[in-house]
Design an enzyme around this catalytic site. Structure first.
Site, PDB file in Angstrom:
ATOM      1  N   LYS A 191       0.837  -1.199   0.000  1.00 52.41           N
ATOM      2  CA  LYS A 191       0.000   0.000   0.000  1.00 52.41           C
ATOM      3  C   LYS A 191       0.874   1.251   0.000  1.00 52.41           C
ATOM      4  O   LYS A 191       1.545   1.558   0.987  1.00 52.41           O
ATOM      5  CB  LYS A 191      -0.913   0.040   1.218  1.00 52.41           C
ATOM      6  N   GLU A 265       9.344   1.102  11.282  1.00 51.22           N
ATOM      7  CA  GLU A 265      10.320   2.180  11.137  1.00 51.22           C
ATOM      8  C   GLU A 265       9.547   3.468  11.302  1.00 51.22           C
ATOM      9  O   GLU A 265       8.764   3.846  10.434  1.00 51.22           O
ATOM     10  CB  GLU A 265      11.020   2.089   9.775  1.00 51.22           C
ATOM     11  N   CYS A 299      12.370  11.070   8.215  1.00 52.21           N
ATOM     12  CA  CYS A 299      12.273  10.576   9.594  1.00 52.21           C
ATOM     13  C   CYS A 299      13.587  10.703  10.334  1.00 52.21           C
ATOM     14  O   CYS A 299      13.605  10.863  11.558  1.00 52.21           O
ATOM     15  CB  CYS A 299      11.787   9.130   9.595  1.00 52.21           C
ATOM     16  N   GLU A 397       8.491  15.697  16.743  1.00 49.83           N
ATOM     17  CA  GLU A 397       8.952  15.534  15.365  1.00 49.83           C
ATOM     18  C   GLU A 397       8.144  16.474  14.467  1.00 49.83           C
ATOM     19  O   GLU A 397       6.952  16.279  14.261  1.00 49.83           O
ATOM     20  CB  GLU A 397       8.785  14.092  14.896  1.00 49.83           C
TER      21      GLU A 397
END
Length: 793
Positions: A191, A265, A299, A397
């Site tokens: 996906k 992750e 990230c 973040e």
């Protein structure tokens, strides 16, 4: 007449647009409407949504929103195809993957332009970074496919894998996930992100051209509902997810108890450390690559700048000057440094976080000359100073082109600041002293550390995080293991040899003034009474009273975890020293072998208890032997340098031990954890705990530091819940045969995303070294850190 310098100052980049002619033609060829790719065929486009160019807000194409029934068909196709894909053999799979790599190179410009149009990142990045790396992954993993029967002879493919990726590196993430899965013999339901599906659909076309068999790769597009259907599908054997920590927690909870293999992750707040002896100009350029690459939507972006106090202002001045020269504009212009954010929602979120920092008194610097286009989603490069270590902007973040900076005085303080985060994905260390850099790098709790470089990636080098940045690795040998299952797991007994029995019956009578035979807990190298002051009787196989054991509770676990953290010196001890201690434990156990055999016979009724004691001694020798031989690797990526893959201890591991073979099972789990430098809080067999409590004197006379191993007896269910919920426990193993108990551990672990290793309802032959030993067990007791070290540059 103007001078040369005056002329140079007035010079500027001219426009260098990349043509979109071929890409637009490809979209037109499909009438800008795309169905799903299932079983090597395209479905009719239905229930579509728009895929939009972030740079101008214009629609590129309509993409299908998959339904649950579409996911069912994709999983069914993958399941049918999997035996044939395995039967094709390593060479057959390698040839197909080699063809995919060649086609990615052949159509590299088409992929690069399409990625830039769909994602908003600059053409320089898609052309020079994303595409070469994507092709590299298929080439590299074609090699693993070819070598699988030799290099992974004791492993098999997991089966059908579900893979879900974000929008920041759409094609590269696809390559990271699909390449190792295919190489290992798995089939895939993939996906792509809702915002950026187009390069995945173009990849589906080259799968047809490369001869990928029907059902091996299936691509289903849509929003989070599609991802949820994949995660919850009973026909999928593994989930590989890259995305936010919040969604990672949901996936960990959803898969708990399902038996699905899982790799996550997740997010990061990576430190970028600059020491006073660093090449400051090089560090500034590295920082540009670290935080403003892909608009900071990375990230592992170096979003926390830590500068040594003595050079702080000088470095900030150089940084602001460099920011003033960054070019923001059309991503298709080859002279641009910064492109568009993926979506207006992302821009609004970033704006809100920056304004919150401003309201908290932080100083915000943005280049005055940075003009943003009127259309699309844009945000200027931003530097924030004056934030406290606990400020939201320093902990959250941002996932945008926003850098928060602060200073430090000493290397020790730099490490402390670097680790002051719930994340642990990546870090950068800049110093001209290689001794300093290599001293600091192992102390940083992150899965990747770059020395005097930034954002380096290669298919041969694993990538992944610690703590709330997730678990599992992508790339390298360790990335291949994520898509395989040890053959020894298939040989495990269908059920535990000994069922958990709960609390033993109380002794028939208690003689007044009898000698107290209560076995205490073992915490910090000392025997300790349980906090609750409760105990229970342990009766032997024939019903005779053997001893009382303490009933540990939450406070006892808290004390044990604190003791384990204080024993951090065990992790710093040399592997040779740890091996010697394990040998010493084995030697002292051997001296008392008859005593332990008698205890086993009395507790369990074993007809041959000597066999279990001897196997326990051998198992200690086995893991002592491994202690200084479970070495890392030195990779030689295309970058001019080396990448050192270090096997580091996980930290504090909570272990729920089995009821069958209570001595051997205990040692088979505790010994590998200790061998690699972990500290352990062990809950011995609930039914037969005396084999573990009898070890206290053995441990006391074997030079094991206090706190390295702590033993808390009591209810496996209650103590496992406490360990799994404890924020300062880094991993929990449960192997007592309780299916619901194992599921509970996985569910509760989601809060801090600690690693888990559970046995489910199946048993394990603890005498079989293939089931209770080897690299598969050691991998659970370690995590890989890749340290990138350039040289000659």
């Amino acid at each position: 007449m103007p001078t040369i310098n005056e002329i140079l100052q007035t010079m500027d980049y001219g426009p260098a647009p990349e043509s979109t002619k071929e890409t637009q033609a490809w979209l037109d060829q499909h009438e800008r409407r795309f169905g799903l790719f299932i079983d090597n065929a395209w479905t009719q486009a239905a229930d579509t949504f728009a895929s939009v160019n972030p740079a101008d807000g214009k629609e590129l194409a309509q993409v299908t929103q998959a339904a649950g029934s579409d996911v069912d068909r994709a999983v069914e196709a993958a399941r049918r195809a999997q035996p044939g894909w395995v039967a094709l053999g390593g060479h057959g799979r390698a040839r197909v993957m080699y063809a995919l790599a060649r086609l990615l190179q052949k159509h590299a410009r088409l992929f690069a332009v399409l990625e830039t149009l769909d994602n908003g990142k600059t053409i320089r990045e898609t052309r020079d970074a994303d595409l070469p790396l994507a092709a590299r992954h298929f080439y590299h993993h074609a090699g693993w496919a070819q070598l699988q029967s030799e290099e992974f002879a004791d492993y098999r493919a997991v089966g059908v894998v579900g893979q879900i990726v974000p929008w920041n590196f759409p094609l590269l993430m696809l390559a990271w996930k699909i390449a190792p899965a295919m190489a290992a013999g798995n089939t895939i339901v993939f996906k792509p992100a809702e915002f950026t599906s187009l390069t995945a659909l173009l990849f589906a076309e080259i799968c047809q051209q490369a001869g990928v068999p029907a059902g091996v790769v299936n691509i289903v597009t849509g929003d989070g509902r599609v991802g949820e259907a994949i995660v919850n599908h009973a026909g999928i054997d593994k989930i590989a997810f890259t995305g936010s920590t919040e969604v990672g927690r949901i996936i960990r909870q959803a898969t708990a108890g399902s038996g699905k293999k899982l790799s996550l992750e997740l997010g990061g707040k990576s430190p970028f450390i600059v020491f006073e002896d660093a090449d400051l100009d090089a560090a500034v350029e590295g920082l540009v690559d670290s935080i403003w690459f892909n608009q900071g939507q990375v990230c592992c972006a170096g979003s926390r700048l830590l500068v040594q106090e003595s050079i702080e202002e000088r470095f900030y001045a150089k940084l602001r000057s460099r920011m003033d020269n960054l070019r923001l504009g059309s991503p298709l212009d080859k002279s641009m440094d910064i492109g568009a954010l993926v979506d207006p929602v992302q821009r609004q979120r970033i704006h809100g976080l920056v304004e919150s920092a401003r309201a908290e008194g932080c100083t915000i610097y943005q280049p005055a000359a940075c003009e943003m286009p009127a259309d699309g989603s844009w945000f200027p490069p931003t530097l924030i100073t004056g934030a406290s270590t606990s400020a939201g902007i320093a902990q959250t973040e941002v996932f945008g082109p926003v850098l928060v900076a602060m200073s430090f005085r000493t290397p020790g303080e730099a490490v402390q600041l670097a680790n002051n985060t719930v994340y642990g994905l990546a870090a950068c260390v800049w110093s001209e002293s290689i001794s300093l850099a290599l001293d600091v790098a192992p102390q940083i709790k992150a899965g990747v550390v770059w020395i005097n470089t930034a954002n380096q990636f290669d298919a041969a080098c694993g990538f992944g995080g610690y703590k709330e940045s997730g678990f599992g690795r992508e790339g390298g040998r360790e990335g291949m293991y994520e898509y395989m299952t040890a053959l020894s797991e298939d040989a495990r007994p269908a059920a535990p040899v000994v069922e958990a029995t709960g609390k033993a019956k109380q002794a028939d009578s208690d003689a007044p003034f009898a000698i107290d035979r209560t076995a205490k807990l073992y915490i910090g190298g000392k025997q300790a009474r349980p906090d609750g002051a409760y105990s229970r009787a342990i009766n032997g196989a024939s019903g005779q009273f053997l001893a009382d054991v303490g009933e540990g509770n939450r406070k006892d676990i808290r004390n044990a975890v604190e003791a384990a953290h204080k024993a951090s010196g065990w992790a710093k001890a040399t592997s040779h020293n740890r091996a010697q201690v394990l040998y010493y434990i084995a030697e002292n156990l051997a001296i008392r072998a008859d005593e332990f055999a008698a205890r086993l016979a009395a507790m369990t009724g074993s007809k041959d208890p000597q066999r279990e004691v001897q196997a326990s001694i051998e198992r200690l020798f086995y893991y002592a032997a491994w202690a200084d031989k479970y070495d890392g690797l030195a990779h030689q990526p295309p970058m001019h340098g080396i990448t050192v893959a270090l096997n580091e201890p996980v930290g504090v591991i909570g272990i729920i031990c089995p009821n069958e073979n209570p001595l051997l099972g205990f040692i088979s789990l505790v010994a590998p954890a200790l061998a690699l430098g972990n500290r352990v809080v062990a809950v011995p067999s609930e039914a037969f705990p005396l084999s573990a409590t009898d070890l206290y004197q053995v441990l006391d006379t074997s030079d094991l530091p206090g706190g390295a191993l702590n033993i808390v007896t009591g209810s496996a269910d209650e103590l496992a819940k406490t360990l799994a919920s404890h924020a300062d426990v880094d991993a929990v193993w449960r192997h007592d045969g309780s299916a619901e108990g194992c599921a509970e551990v996985e569910r509760l672990s989601a809060a801090s995303l600690k690693r888990t290793w559970v046995g489910g309802a199946k048993g394990r032959d603890w005498f079989d070294t293939k089931q209770a030993g080897g690299r598969a067990v050691l991998a659970h007791a370690s995590q890989v850190k890749n340290v990138w070290i350039p040289y000659g540059v």
